[in-house]
Design a protein around this motif. Structure first.
Motif, PDB file in Angstrom:
ATOM      1  N   ASP A 211      50.071  -4.610   1.823  1.00 52.95           N
ATOM      2  CA  ASP A 211      50.874  -4.192   2.980  1.00 52.95           C
ATOM      3  C   ASP A 211      50.693  -2.706   3.261  1.00 52.95           C
ATOM      4  OD1 ASP A 211      51.748  -6.780   2.977  1.00 52.95           O
ATOM      5  OD2 ASP A 211      53.875  -6.329   2.760  1.00 52.95           O
ATOM      6  N   ARG A 212      50.748  -1.894   2.212  1.00 56.37           N
ATOM      7  CA  ARG A 212      50.591  -0.445   2.378  1.00 56.37           C
ATOM      8  C   ARG A 212      49.181  -0.108   2.837  1.00 56.37           C
ATOM      9  NH1 ARG A 212      53.348   3.281  -0.668  1.00 56.37           N
ATOM     10  NH2 ARG A 212      51.959   4.775   0.360  1.00 56.37           N
ATOM     11  N   MET A 213      48.183  -0.742   2.221  1.00 53.48           N
ATOM     12  CA  MET A 213      46.782  -0.474   2.581  1.00 53.48           C
ATOM     13  C   MET A 213      46.528  -0.721   4.061  1.00 53.48           C
ATOM     14  SD  MET A 213      44.339  -2.059  -0.355  1.00 53.48           S
ATOM     15  CE  MET A 213      43.843  -1.128  -1.792  1.00 53.48           C
ATOM     16  N   VAL A 214      46.958  -1.879   4.533  1.00 58.43           N
ATOM     17  CA  VAL A 214      46.685  -2.253   5.915  1.00 58.43           C
ATOM     18  C   VAL A 214      47.402  -1.317   6.878  1.00 58.43           C
ATOM     19  CG1 VAL A 214      47.100  -4.051   7.652  1.00 58.43           C
ATOM     20  CG2 VAL A 214      46.112  -4.651   5.425  1.00 58.43           C
ATOM     21  N   LYS A 220      45.199   5.413  10.289  1.00 60.68           N
ATOM     22  CA  LYS A 220      44.009   6.250  10.151  1.00 60.68           C
ATOM     23  C   LYS A 220      42.929   5.860  11.150  1.00 60.68           C
ATOM     24  CE  LYS A 220      45.672   7.015   5.605  1.00 60.68           C
ATOM     25  NZ  LYS A 220      47.023   6.981   6.246  1.00 60.68           N
ATOM     26  N   TYR A 221      42.808   4.579  11.408  1.00 62.46           N
ATOM     27  CA  TYR A 221      41.849   4.136  12.420  1.00 62.46           C
ATOM     28  C   TYR A 221      42.209   4.723  13.789  1.00 62.46           C
ATOM     29  CZ  TYR A 221      39.406   1.127  15.718  1.00 62.46           C
ATOM     30  OH  TYR A 221      38.640   0.669  16.758  1.00 62.46           O
ATOM     31  N   LEU A 222      43.472   4.680  14.133  1.00 61.51           N
ATOM     32  CA  LEU A 222      43.905   5.195  15.430  1.00 61.51           C
ATOM     33  C   LEU A 222      43.722   6.711  15.529  1.00 61.51           C
ATOM     34  CD1 LEU A 222      47.178   3.153  16.087  1.00 61.51           C
ATOM     35  CD2 LEU A 222      44.884   2.735  16.996  1.00 61.51           C
ATOM     36  N   VAL A 223      44.066   7.420  14.484  1.00 57.34           N
ATOM     37  CA  VAL A 223      43.943   8.872  14.525  1.00 57.34           C
ATOM     38  C   VAL A 223      42.485   9.283  14.686  1.00 57.34           C
ATOM     39  CG1 VAL A 223      44.220  10.990  13.180  1.00 57.34           C
ATOM     40  CG2 VAL A 223      46.055   9.303  13.228  1.00 57.34           C
ATOM     41  N   VAL A 295      40.497   2.352   1.228  1.00 55.43           N
ATOM     42  CA  VAL A 295      40.156   0.932   1.296  1.00 55.43           C
ATOM     43  C   VAL A 295      40.831   0.285   2.498  1.00 55.43           C
ATOM     44  CG1 VAL A 295      40.345  -1.307   0.124  1.00 55.43           C
ATOM     45  CG2 VAL A 295      39.769   0.748  -1.189  1.00 55.43           C
ATOM     46  N   GLY A 296      42.069   0.681   2.783  1.00 55.07           N
ATOM     47  CA  GLY A 296      42.760   0.135   3.948  1.00 55.07           C
ATOM     48  C   GLY A 296      42.009   0.382   5.235  1.00 55.07           C
ATOM     49  N   ILE A 300      40.431  -2.296   8.073  1.00 53.49           N
ATOM     50  CA  ILE A 300      40.720  -2.236   9.511  1.00 53.49           C
ATOM     51  C   ILE A 300      39.433  -2.105  10.319  1.00 53.49           C
ATOM     52  CG2 ILE A 300      41.844  -0.900  11.339  1.00 53.49           C
ATOM     53  CD1 ILE A 300      43.716  -2.616   9.545  1.00 53.49           C
ATOM     54  N   LEU A 301      38.482  -1.326   9.839  1.00 55.94           N
ATOM     55  CA  LEU A 301      37.206  -1.201  10.539  1.00 55.94           C
ATOM     56  C   LEU A 301      36.513  -2.560  10.655  1.00 55.94           C
ATOM     57  CD1 LEU A 301      35.936   2.120   8.951  1.00 55.94           C
ATOM     58  CD2 LEU A 301      36.432   1.769  11.381  1.00 55.94           C
ATOM     59  N   LYS A 302      36.540  -3.323   9.573  1.00 53.91           N
ATOM     60  CA  LYS A 302      35.948  -4.665   9.604  1.00 53.91           C
ATOM     61  C   LYS A 302      36.727  -5.582  10.544  1.00 53.91           C
ATOM     62  CE  LYS A 302      33.471  -6.848   7.277  1.00 53.91           C
ATOM     63  NZ  LYS A 302      32.196  -7.492   7.651  1.00 53.91           N
ATOM     64  N   TYR A 303      38.045  -5.490  10.491  1.00 57.12           N
ATOM     65  CA  TYR A 303      38.899  -6.326  11.347  1.00 57.12           C
ATOM     66  C   TYR A 303      38.632  -6.052  12.821  1.00 57.12           C
ATOM     67  CZ  TYR A 303      43.178  -7.948  13.653  1.00 57.12           C
ATOM     68  OH  TYR A 303      44.070  -8.553  14.511  1.00 57.12           O
TER      69      TYR A 303
END
Length: 331
Positions: A211-214, A220-223, A295-296, A300-303
Motif C-alpha cells: 500500500d505504501r509503495m504504490v 513520485k510519478y506525478l511530480v 520500487v513503488g 507505477i511506471l509499468k502500470y
C-alpha cells in the motif's frame, strides 16, 4: 546550540523511463509564473523590530498563514490567544535560529526563476486535474521543524531546509544522504508533492508495504511528470552510483521483498524501514535509502505503460493489489 532541532522531511522523488517515454510528461515551458507569498520576509521584519504594530499588520496581511504557523510550530491554536506574538518572537529570536533565518532570507531574496518553474509545474497539474484547486504558495522558516504547512487552498515550504549541502549549520546535524536533498532544486518538487499529497491523501494501510509503495510511487510519478527536466538521482537524493545500483539490482530487491514476506504482512516496523532516508542495509549492504519509494515508482511506471491510464485515473484507483497485478511488474 540551544534550540531543539526537529526534522520533518517530505519524501523526495525519482523518475526513470520504462519501455519508452512518459507520455504524460510536462511540455509546458511558458506558463504564467506562480507567485510565492513572502510570509517569511514579513515575519522576519517583525522579529527584527520593536514595533508592536507589526503584529497586527502581519495578522491582517497573512491571517491564515499566521494561524497555521502558530499551530504547526508553536503549538498555539490561535493568534488571538494571550502571549501568541511574544512566544513567536521568543522562538525566532534564539541566536542560532535567527542567524539561520537571516541566511535563508538572503539566499532567497529573489525567487523569480522558481516562480516560473512553479507556474509550469502547476499548469501541468491543472491540465491533468482540471477540478483540482491550485493553492496559494507561501514561504516560511521553521527552524528545521515543519517543512511543509498545508491549509485550505494554501501551501507553504520552510526554506531553511534548502540552504545547500555545504551550509555550515547542517554539518553537525545531517548525514550526506540527507544533505543531498537539502538543495534549492528540491523546493519546487516539494511544493508539487506537498499539494498532491494533500489533495490525494494516503488511504491504504500504513503498516502494509505494498500500500505504501504504490502510493509513494503514484506521487513520485506525478511530480516527475510535472518536472521532466529534473535529474532522477538528484531528486531522490542518490549518487549516480546508487541510482545505477538500484537499476542493476532491481530483480534482487524484489526477490528479497517477496521472500521475506514483507509485501503483504502488516508490520509497521518492517514497512517503515523501506521509506527511511538511511541506507537500506537490512536488504543489502550497498542499498541506498527509501527503497520502498523507488520500487513503488517502478511499479507505477509499468502500470502506466501497460494501461495507458491518465494521471487522474491513476489517482482514483486506490487498490494497490489491482495496480500491481495490472502492471505485470516482474523484474
Amino acid at each position: 546550540m540551544n534550540f531543539k532541532i526537529f526534522l520533518t522531511f517530505l519524501m523526495t522523488v525519482c523518475f526513470c523511463s520504462c519501455n519508452g517515454q512518459n507520455t504524460n510528461a510536462n511540455n509546458i515551458t511558458d506558463a504564467t509564473p506562480m507567485p510565492v507569498n513572502r510570509f517569511d520576509k514579513a515575519l522576519y521584519e517583525l522579529i527584527c523590530s520593536d514595533d508592536t504594530t507589526l503584529n497586527q499588520q502581519l495578522l491582517n496581511q497573512y491571517p491564515q498563514m499566521t494561524e497555521i504557523l502558530g499551530k504547526g510550530i508553536l503549538n498555539m491554536q490561535s493568534p488571538d490567544l494571550p502571549g501568541f506574538f511574544t512566544k513567536l518572537e521568543n522562538f525566532y529570536s534564539e541566536p542560532t535560529l535567527k542567524k539561520l533565518y537571516a541566511d535563508a532570507i538572503a539566499k532567497y531574496e529573489s525567487v523569480t526563476e522558481m516562480e516560473q518553474s512553479l507556474g509550469n509545474a502547476f499548469a501541468w497539474v491543472h491540465e491533468k486535474f482540471p477540478a483540482m484547486q491550485i493553492p496559494a504558495l507561501y514561504m516560511h522558516i521553521s527552524g528545521l521543524n515543519q517543512n511543509v504547512l498545508v491549509g485550505d487552498s494554501l501551501l507553504s515550504i520552510s526554506i531553511d531546509k534548502y540552504m545547500g549541502q555545504d551550509y555550515p549549520l547542517y554539518q553537525d546535524f545531517f548525514y550526506d544522504y540527507q544533505l543531498r536533498k537539502m538543495q534549492p532544486s528540491h523546493i519546487v518538487p516539494d511544493y508539487v508533492a506537498g499539494w498532491l499529497m494533500s489533495e490525494y491523501p494516503f488511504t491504504g494501510k500504513e503498516n502494509v508495504l505494498l500500500d505504501r509503495m504504490v502510493y509513494e510511487g503514484k506521487i513520485k510519478y506525478l511530480v516527475l511528470s510535472a518536472l521532466p527536466d529534473m535529474s532522477p538521482a538528484q531528486l531522490f537524493g542518490y549518487t549516480d552510483e546508487a541510482w545505477e545500483w538500484c537499476k542493476n539490482n532491481e530483480a534482487n530487491l524484489w526477490k528479497a521483498i517477496v521472500e521475506r514476506k514483507h509485501l503483504y504482512t502488516p508490520d509497521q516496523m518492517a514497512t517503515t524501514k523501506y521509506f527511511e532516508d538511511m541506507p537500506a542495509q537490512f536488504l543489502a549492504s550497498d542499498a541506498p535509502g527509501n527503497i520502498g519509494s523507488w520500487v513503488g515508482l517502478q511499479i507505477i511506471l509499468k502500470y502506466m505503460n501497460e494501461t495507458n491510464a491518465t494521471p487522474e485515473a491513476l489517482m482514483k484507483n486506490e487498490n494497490a493489489q489491482d495496480i500491481l497485478t495490472l502492471s505485470k511488474y516482474k523484474p
